[in-house]
Design an enzyme around this catalytic site. Sequence first.
Site, short mmCIF file in Angstrom:
data_model
loop_
_atom_site.label_atom_id
_atom_site.label_comp_id
_atom_site.label_asym_id
_atom_site.label_seq_id
_atom_site.Cartn_x
_atom_site.Cartn_y
_atom_site.Cartn_z
N ARG A 48 11.25 6.68 -6.95
CA ARG A 48 11.75 5.87 -8.07
C ARG A 48 11.94 6.70 -9.33
O ARG A 48 12.78 6.38 -10.17
CB ARG A 48 10.83 4.67 -8.30
N GLU A 76 -2.44 4.81 -6.55
CA GLU A 76 -3.15 3.52 -6.50
C GLU A 76 -3.34 3.02 -5.08
O GLU A 76 -4.40 2.49 -4.75
CB GLU A 76 -2.40 2.44 -7.33
O1 LIG Z 1 -0.19 6.32 -11.13
P1 LIG Z 1 -0.31 6.31 -9.64
O2 LIG Z 1 -1.45 5.50 -9.12
O3 LIG Z 1 -0.31 7.71 -9.10
O4 LIG Z 1 0.99 5.59 -9.07
C1 LIG Z 1 2.27 5.78 -9.58
C2 LIG Z 1 3.25 6.20 -8.52
O5 LIG Z 1 3.29 5.26 -7.43
C3 LIG Z 1 4.65 4.98 -7.11
O6 LIG Z 1 5.17 5.92 -6.21
P2 LIG Z 1 5.19 5.84 -4.62
O7 LIG Z 1 4.37 6.99 -4.12
O8 LIG Z 1 4.83 4.47 -4.18
O9 LIG Z 1 6.67 6.26 -4.27
P3 LIG Z 1 8.12 5.61 -4.34
O10 LIG Z 1 8.62 5.84 -5.74
O11 LIG Z 1 8.84 6.41 -3.33
O12 LIG Z 1 8.03 4.14 -4.01
C4 LIG Z 1 5.34 5.12 -8.45
O13 LIG Z 1 6.75 5.33 -8.27
C5 LIG Z 1 4.65 6.30 -9.07
O14 LIG Z 1 5.23 7.52 -8.67
N1 LIG Z 2 1.14 -1.52 -9.03
C1 LIG Z 2 2.18 -0.70 -8.81
N2 LIG Z 2 3.44 -1.19 -8.85
C2 LIG Z 2 4.49 -0.36 -8.61
N3 LIG Z 2 4.37 0.94 -8.34
C3 LIG Z 2 3.12 1.43 -8.29
N4 LIG Z 2 2.70 2.68 -8.05
C4 LIG Z 2 1.35 2.65 -8.12
N5 LIG Z 2 0.89 1.44 -8.40
C5 LIG Z 2 1.99 0.65 -8.52
#
Ligand SMILES: O=P(O)(O)OC[C@H]1O[C@H](OP(=O)(O)OP(=O)(O)O)[C@H](O)[C@@H]1O
Ligand SMILES: Nc1ncnc2[nH]cnc12
Length: 177
Positions: free
Chosen positions: A59, A96
């Site tokens: 994202r 998370e």
């Molecule tokens: O602060 P944190 O707990 O580290 O979480 C934040 C991250 O989690 C999600 O990524 P995800 O790994 O789900 O990847 P995506 O963007 O491919 O969905 C979001 O896009 C952030 O990169």
């Molecule tokens: N609660 C949340 N919603 C969307 N993206 C996330 N990445 C980590 N935690 C998330």
Amino acid sequence: MNSLRTLIRDVPNFPRPGVVFKDIGPLLADPTGFTACITALAAPWRDVPIDAVCGIESRGFIFGAAMALAMKTGFVPLRKVGKLPPPTLGIDYDLEYGSARLEISSGGLGAQGLPAGARVLLVDDVLATGGTLDAGRRLLEQAGAQVVGAGVVIEIDGLRGRMRWPEAIPLRTLLRC
Ligand SMILES: O=P(O)(O)OC[C@H]1O[C@H](OP(=O)(O)OP(=O)(O)O)[C@H](O)[C@@H]1O
Ligand SMILES: Nc1ncnc2[nH]cnc12
């Protein structure tokens, strides 16, 4: 920013029980909202010299690439494991709802057409526990870049991700929830 807030959908218990997922789908689909979001994300950095915007897969690519265009800089992807051809540098981290590994092409940022010591802005959509943003910063520093700031759309206050980010590097978030 209040109108942007209405374009983020809360999805309880996704992707795991207990997680309230912040769905950016409605924001991306709204041309006015998406444009306003990129303008606001880019605004704090207008007078800061930046060589490239670095976005975190996946994202972070959406917002980072749009910001790079708005700021007239290049874009460098930080990719999930196994997507970039070798040689790469990588870093494991927790987020998370899981754990993952980020990689960047090695040979330093020079391999991406950027000078050693390039001044870069790190971009992602969500700051939750901060594990991902922290890993992105450390990986870029390992690669020889100077991380001059970070921009994130949504900061989930209760998960205290900001505590993991160095106070000396500006971290700007658009929406806190
Ligand atoms: O602060 P944190 O707990 O580290 O979480 C934040 C991250 O989690 C999600 O990524 P995800 O790994 O789900 O990847 P995506 O963007 O491919 O969905 C979001 O896009 C952030 O990169
Ligand atoms: N609660 C949340 N919603 C969307 N993206 C996330 N990445 C980590 N935690 C998330």
